[in-house]
Design a protein around this motif. Structure first.
Motif, PDB file in Angstrom:
ATOM      1  N   GLN A 132       0.817  -1.209   0.000  1.00 32.49           N
ATOM      2  CA  GLN A 132       0.000   0.000   0.000  1.00 32.49           C
ATOM      3  C   GLN A 132       0.854   1.264   0.000  1.00 32.49           C
ATOM      4  N   ILE A 133       1.931   1.257   0.770  1.00 24.51           N
ATOM      5  CA  ILE A 133       2.782   2.453   0.781  1.00 24.51           C
ATOM      6  C   ILE A 133       3.502   2.602  -0.558  1.00 24.51           C
ATOM      7  N   ARG A 189       1.827  10.107  -3.572  1.00 28.85           N
ATOM      8  CA  ARG A 189       0.862  10.988  -2.914  1.00 28.85           C
ATOM      9  C   ARG A 189       1.257  11.367  -1.497  1.00 28.85           C
ATOM     10  N   LEU A 190       2.336  10.772  -0.994  1.00 30.48           N
ATOM     11  CA  LEU A 190       2.802  11.143   0.343  1.00 30.48           C
ATOM     12  C   LEU A 190       3.278  12.587   0.308  1.00 30.48           C
ATOM     13  N   ALA A 196       7.531  11.050   6.712  1.00 28.41           N
ATOM     14  CA  ALA A 196       6.419  10.518   7.508  1.00 28.41           C
ATOM     15  C   ALA A 196       6.023   9.117   7.046  1.00 28.41           C
ATOM     16  N   ALA A 197       6.801   8.522   6.162  1.00 30.85           N
ATOM     17  CA  ALA A 197       6.460   7.201   5.627  1.00 30.85           C
ATOM     18  C   ALA A 197       6.427   6.144   6.722  1.00 30.85           C
ATOM     19  N   GLU A 198       7.308   6.226   7.695  1.00 31.48           N
ATOM     20  CA  GLU A 198       7.311   5.245   8.789  1.00 31.48           C
ATOM     21  C   GLU A 198       6.008   5.323   9.574  1.00 31.48           C
ATOM     22  N   LYS A 244       4.652   8.965  21.037  1.00 35.33           N
ATOM     23  CA  LYS A 244       3.982  10.005  21.810  1.00 35.33           C
ATOM     24  C   LYS A 244       2.480   9.843  21.636  1.00 35.33           C
ATOM     25  N   GLU A 245       1.722  10.472  22.535  1.00 33.64           N
ATOM     26  CA  GLU A 245       0.258  10.354  22.462  1.00 33.64           C
ATOM     27  C   GLU A 245      -0.281  10.836  21.121  1.00 33.64           C
ATOM     28  N   SER A 246       0.270  11.924  20.598  1.00 39.25           N
ATOM     29  CA  SER A 246      -0.211  12.450  19.316  1.00 39.25           C
ATOM     30  C   SER A 246       0.068  11.467  18.177  1.00 39.25           C
ATOM     31  N   GLU A 247       1.213  10.775  18.218  1.00 42.05           N
ATOM     32  CA  GLU A 247       1.540   9.789  17.189  1.00 42.05           C
ATOM     33  C   GLU A 247       0.620   8.564  17.298  1.00 42.05           C
ATOM     34  N   ILE A 248       0.320   8.175  18.536  1.00 36.14           N
ATOM     35  CA  ILE A 248      -0.590   7.049  18.745  1.00 36.14           C
ATOM     36  C   ILE A 248      -1.983   7.415  18.244  1.00 36.14           C
TER      37      ILE A 248
END
Length: 195
Positions: A73-74, A80-81, A86-88, A161-165
């Motif tokens: 999918q990636i 379009r990324l 931010a691919a990881e 981090k919470e935002s990443e989760i």
């Protein structure tokens, strides 16, 4: 009269020099395709093992296929990324979503199954990743609701981090805190009950 035998010897063919062996390179000639090939290959080298472990810890019954689908999918969406850095994070989010969808699919399939489901057998890769002392914790983790399990794995195993989760799970930061707290409480209770 004797017949004469042909005693002439034909020379052996002279071997041609071998062509230099080159590593497999993409056939694409478009610079964007070359960049995509290189980017996905680099992502695979750096993160395949951790994505496989993530799928195992989230409860995928076929973690290798889940991770392969995530990389596919990636690869398809690479152009379009907005930010290839931010691919990881995109890959991690995709593994979480695919695992969740796979578990849901299996739950529905098992409900409609006429005979009882056989006990799942872990793949060789999954068994190699888990040590004996981790099995008790993993079993308790597998009994948690899916969202709590995802939040705990992303927070404590990957150290996000919470935002990443929240981005990986598609929920708010407050929901991440709730799922994490409830998951830890349930794990603590399960581990204490075992002692």
């Amino acid at each position: 009269m004797r017949r004469r035998q042909n005693t002439s010897v034909t020379p052996a063919p002279v071997p041609r020099p071998a062509a230099p062996v080159e590593p497999l390179t993409p056939v694409a000639s478009d610079p964007e395709d070359l960049a995509r090939e290189a980017g996905v290959a680099r992502l695979f080298e750096l993160h395949y093992a951790s994505m496989l472990r993530l799928a195992v810890l989230l409860g995928a019954d076929d973690p290798e296929n889940v991770v392969a689908e995530a990389y596919y999918q990636i690869y398809r969406k690479w152009r379009r990324l907005r930010d290839t850095e931010a691919a990881e994070a995109y890959l991690r989010s995709t593994v979480c979503n695919l695992t969740r969808m796979r578990i849901r699919h299996l739950q529905v399939a098992r409900r409609h199954e006429e005979r009882p489901a056989d006990e799942l057998v872990a793949s060789a890769e999954s068994a190699a990743l888990l040590q004996d002392d981790q099995r008790v914790l993993i079993a308790a983790l597998q009994r948690l609701p899916a969202r709590q399990r995802e939040a705990l794995v992303l927070r404590h195993w990957l150290g996000l981090k919470e935002s990443e989760i929240a981005a990986a799970m598609g929920i708010s930061c407050g929901s991440v805190k709730t799922h994490t707290a409830r998951g830890i409480a349930a794990l603590t209770q399960a581990m204490e009950a075992r002692r």
